[in-house]
Motif scaffolding. Structure first.
Motif, PDB file in Angstrom:
ATOM      1  N   ASN A  14       0.829  -1.204   0.000  1.00 31.71           N
ATOM      2  CA  ASN A  14       0.000   0.000   0.000  1.00 31.71           C
ATOM      3  C   ASN A  14       0.866   1.257   0.000  1.00 31.71           C
ATOM      4  O   ASN A  14       1.930   1.293   0.639  1.00 31.71           O
ATOM      5  CB  ASN A  14      -0.910   0.009   1.226  1.00 31.71           C
ATOM      6  CG  ASN A  14      -1.946  -1.101   1.172  1.00 31.71           C
ATOM      7  OD1 ASN A  14      -2.971  -0.971   0.517  1.00 31.71           O
ATOM      8  ND2 ASN A  14      -1.674  -2.205   1.873  1.00 31.71           N
ATOM      9  N   TYR A  15       0.390   2.296  -0.708  1.00 35.48           N
ATOM     10  CA  TYR A  15       1.069   3.590  -0.749  1.00 35.48           C
ATOM     11  C   TYR A  15       0.040   4.688  -0.494  1.00 35.48           C
ATOM     12  O   TYR A  15      -1.074   4.653  -1.038  1.00 35.48           O
ATOM     13  CB  TYR A  15       1.726   3.822  -2.113  1.00 35.48           C
ATOM     14  CG  TYR A  15       2.902   2.905  -2.396  1.00 35.48           C
ATOM     15  CD1 TYR A  15       4.202   3.295  -2.086  1.00 35.48           C
ATOM     16  CD2 TYR A  15       2.701   1.653  -2.967  1.00 35.48           C
ATOM     17  CE1 TYR A  15       5.276   2.457  -2.340  1.00 35.48           C
ATOM     18  CE2 TYR A  15       3.768   0.804  -3.231  1.00 35.48           C
ATOM     19  CZ  TYR A  15       5.057   1.215  -2.909  1.00 35.48           C
ATOM     20  OH  TYR A  15       6.110   0.381  -3.154  1.00 35.48           O
ATOM     21  N   SER A  16       0.414   5.652   0.325  1.00 38.22           N
ATOM     22  CA  SER A  16      -0.469   6.793   0.593  1.00 38.22           C
ATOM     23  C   SER A  16      -0.393   7.791  -0.547  1.00 38.22           C
ATOM     24  O   SER A  16       0.602   7.849  -1.281  1.00 38.22           O
ATOM     25  CB  SER A  16      -0.057   7.483   1.904  1.00 38.22           C
ATOM     26  OG  SER A  16      -0.135   6.588   2.993  1.00 38.22           O
ATOM     27  N   ALA A  48       6.038   8.296  -3.556  1.00 36.55           N
ATOM     28  CA  ALA A  48       6.736   7.782  -4.732  1.00 36.55           C
ATOM     29  C   ALA A  48       6.733   6.261  -4.691  1.00 36.55           C
ATOM     30  O   ALA A  48       7.049   5.657  -3.659  1.00 36.55           O
ATOM     31  CB  ALA A  48       8.164   8.306  -4.762  1.00 36.55           C
ATOM     32  N   ILE A  49       6.354   5.646  -5.792  1.00 34.85           N
ATOM     33  CA  ILE A  49       6.315   4.178  -5.872  1.00 34.85           C
ATOM     34  C   ILE A  49       7.601   3.657  -6.500  1.00 34.85           C
ATOM     35  O   ILE A  49       8.237   2.748  -5.972  1.00 34.85           O
ATOM     36  CB  ILE A  49       5.073   3.730  -6.666  1.00 34.85           C
ATOM     37  CG1 ILE A  49       3.807   4.180  -5.936  1.00 34.85           C
ATOM     38  CG2 ILE A  49       5.078   2.213  -6.854  1.00 34.85           C
ATOM     39  CD1 ILE A  49       2.533   3.974  -6.721  1.00 34.85           C
ATOM     40  N   VAL A  50       7.971   4.220  -7.633  1.00 34.75           N
ATOM     41  CA  VAL A  50       9.275   3.927  -8.236  1.00 34.75           C
ATOM     42  C   VAL A  50       9.869   5.256  -8.692  1.00 34.75           C
ATOM     43  O   VAL A  50       9.143   6.218  -8.954  1.00 34.75           O
ATOM     44  CB  VAL A  50       9.172   2.944  -9.432  1.00 34.75           C
ATOM     45  CG1 VAL A  50       8.557   1.642  -9.010  1.00 34.75           C
ATOM     46  CG2 VAL A  50       8.394   3.551 -10.589  1.00 34.75           C
ATOM     47  N   VAL A  51      11.185   5.297  -8.788  1.00 30.08           N
ATOM     48  CA  VAL A  51      11.887   6.528  -9.155  1.00 30.08           C
ATOM     49  C   VAL A  51      12.684   6.283 -10.430  1.00 30.08           C
ATOM     50  O   VAL A  51      13.342   5.247 -10.580  1.00 30.08           O
ATOM     51  CB  VAL A  51      12.831   6.984  -8.022  1.00 30.08           C
ATOM     52  CG1 VAL A  51      13.583   8.242  -8.433  1.00 30.08           C
ATOM     53  CG2 VAL A  51      12.045   7.214  -6.741  1.00 30.08           C
ATOM     54  N   VAL A  96      -2.227   5.361 -10.113  1.00 35.00           N
ATOM     55  CA  VAL A  96      -0.794   5.640 -10.127  1.00 35.00           C
ATOM     56  C   VAL A  96      -0.510   6.578 -11.285  1.00 35.00           C
ATOM     57  O   VAL A  96      -0.930   6.322 -12.416  1.00 35.00           O
ATOM     58  CB  VAL A  96       0.019   4.340 -10.286  1.00 35.00           C
ATOM     59  CG1 VAL A  96       1.509   4.660 -10.435  1.00 35.00           C
ATOM     60  CG2 VAL A  96      -0.216   3.413  -9.104  1.00 35.00           C
ATOM     61  N   ALA A  97       0.196   7.675 -11.016  1.00 35.07           N
ATOM     62  CA  ALA A  97       0.469   8.668 -12.054  1.00 35.07           C
ATOM     63  C   ALA A  97       1.946   8.660 -12.438  1.00 35.07           C
ATOM     64  O   ALA A  97       2.822   8.320 -11.624  1.00 35.07           O
ATOM     65  CB  ALA A  97       0.067  10.058 -11.568  1.00 35.07           C
ATOM     66  N   ALA A 137       1.787   7.789  -6.209  1.00 31.94           N
ATOM     67  CA  ALA A 137       0.390   7.499  -5.898  1.00 31.94           C
ATOM     68  C   ALA A 137      -0.441   8.769  -6.048  1.00 31.94           C
ATOM     69  O   ALA A 137      -0.297   9.705  -5.260  1.00 31.94           O
ATOM     70  CB  ALA A 137       0.272   6.936  -4.488  1.00 31.94           C
ATOM     71  N   GLU A 138      -1.295   8.797  -7.064  1.00 32.81           N
ATOM     72  CA  GLU A 138      -2.163   9.954  -7.262  1.00 32.81           C
ATOM     73  C   GLU A 138      -3.294   9.958  -6.225  1.00 32.81           C
ATOM     74  O   GLU A 138      -3.799  11.006  -5.837  1.00 32.81           O
ATOM     75  CB  GLU A 138      -2.744   9.938  -8.675  1.00 32.81           C
ATOM     76  CG  GLU A 138      -3.499  11.192  -9.049  1.00 32.81           C
ATOM     77  CD  GLU A 138      -3.903  11.203 -10.502  1.00 32.81           C
ATOM     78  OE1 GLU A 138      -4.727  12.054 -10.870  1.00 32.81           O
ATOM     79  OE2 GLU A 138      -3.400  10.355 -11.283  1.00 32.81           O
TER      80      GLU A 138
END
Length: 405
Positions: free
Chosen positions: A10-12, A16-19, A36-37, A75-76
């Motif tokens: 989970n991401y709030s 950032a999920i990946v960079v 996800v944006a 995470a948008e």
């Protein structure tokens, strides 16, 4: 190290999920909930998607090709992701057929868009079927002195015309067949697995055909007609899939496929692909598409280079990286490896967008003792010397030399 099991992460919102440029540790993601944006500052020129929603996936190309992430994703909204170790991808998708088909369609669509850009064919997006193109193409093949391709194309037109009223070009097609005097007819796939001879035609550009093929042994060349010239799209080896564009819609072939060497080919239909192939082959199919997407992105960068010589060196370098990835070779250890590619020099030039060029323009490449050019094969003695030739050459769109480490 990649994880050993499939799990939910989970991401709030805003996280950032990946960079971009970070190493993918071997993980593939599917969006379960949320959005996800793609960071707008990092969108690649040829990257069509700007966001991912429920059921979409990302990370496949970087995980399977051992490359860095091309974009930054965040995470948008609050996001729930399914995180899958890439080594479990085949078994996971084998048990989730609808999801697997969606992912195949997504990546096939991206690959088709890339190939259209590469060929600069400017084909209409809807790719309406014009059977008469089979006759036009046959005339081009005749000019190329490739009667077997012409015969296959003409037979496919006649097959179509005999079942459609108002088709008035059968006499022209039959007359052309008489002129070329080729006994070749389209292959009758009586078995799922066929052994082909070098030069056998699997399908031709503009024909209607929904079959999907997997190379089990040998090499298959994909090419299209671009401004009257043969444009080589790819040369595929064992484990590679082709014809997968038919997963998108019932559309004509964008390219021709011919056995470059004696080959064993597996033929499946979109409807029974998951029943036909096992987990290991399923894994290879996704690996094949991921590599081709990555390699197509790199070719777009290469085609923007002004120097034909740099194009040739950059293409060989990426071909070497592709071979290393397939073999799981250690990058440093592979410095001592000799690399061979089943390409004629004319085909290499075609893949680099070099149609007409004087030898003196590429004399540096032709006289390079590190490269051996034979009739149907190109051999590179040292990857390190290719890297030295390229140096740290960069373009505005990206860096050709992969980061080593």
């Amino acid at each position: 190290m990649a994880e050993d099991e499939v799990k939910v992460v989970n991401y709030s919102k805003g996280a950032a999920i990946v960079v971009q440029n970070a190493v993918n540790p071997g993980l593939f993601y599917i969006v379960k909930n949320g959005r996800v944006a793609v960071d707008s500052e990092h969108i690649q020129i040829d990257h069509e998607l700007t966001s991912y929603s429920q059921g979409d996936s990302f990370g496949l190309v970087s995980a399977l090709t051992e490359h860095h992430f091309l974009v930054t994703l965040f995470a948008e909204t609050d996001v729930e992701l399914l995180q899958i170790p890439i080594r479990l991808l085949g078994s996971f998708l084998k048990e989730n057929k609808e999801l697997a088909m969606k992912i195949l369609r997504l990546y096939s669509h991206e690959l088709r868009a890339l190939q259209r850009n590469l060929s600069r064919a400017n084909q209409p997006a809807d790719r309406e079927y014009f059977p008469e193109k089979l006759i036009q193409n046959a005339k081009t093949y005749i000019a190329w002195q490739k009667p077997d391709l012409a015969a296959h194309s003409l037979h496919r037109y006649i097959e179509w015309a005999k079942t459609h009223q108002g088709s008035n070009q059968i006499p022209e097609a039959e007359n052309l067949l008489t002129q070329i005097r080729s006994n070749v007819k389209p292959i009758e796939w009586k078995n799922q697995k066929n052994t082909l001879n070098a030069g056998d035609v699997i399908f031709v550009e503009s024909e209607m055909n929904r079959d999907i093929f997997v190379v089990l042994e040998g090499n298959v060349k994909l090419f299209s007609i671009v401004r009257g010239f043969e444009y080589v799209i790819d040369v595929l080896g064992a484990g590679e899939i082709f014809g997968e564009m038919s997963l998108i819609d019932n559309a004509p072939r964008m390219a021709s496929a011919v056995a470059e060497t004696p080959s064993t080919i597996l033929r499946v239909t979109p409807e029974n692909i998951f029943e036909t192939v096992g987990e290991s082959l399923m894994q290879k199919i996704f690996e094949s598409i991921a590599r081709r997407i990555w390699f197509s992105h790199q070719r777009l960068i290469i085609l923007r280079m002004q120097s034909p010589v740099k194009r040739l060196y950059a293409f060989l370098y990426n071909s070497i990286r592709d071979q290393d990835i397939r073999k799981g070779a250690n990058l440093t250890a592979s410095y001592a490896t000799t690399y061979q590619f089943p390409l004629a020099f004319e085909e290499l030039c075609s893949m680099c967008g070099i149609i007409k060029v004087k030898n003196e323009t590429i004399e540096e490449f032709l006289t390079d003792s590190n490269i051996v050019i034979s009739k149907d094969r190109i051999t590179v003695k040292s990857r390190k010397r290719i890297e030295e030739r390229l140096g740290q050459y960069k373009t505005k769109q990206g860096q050709i030399l992969a980061k080593l480490g």
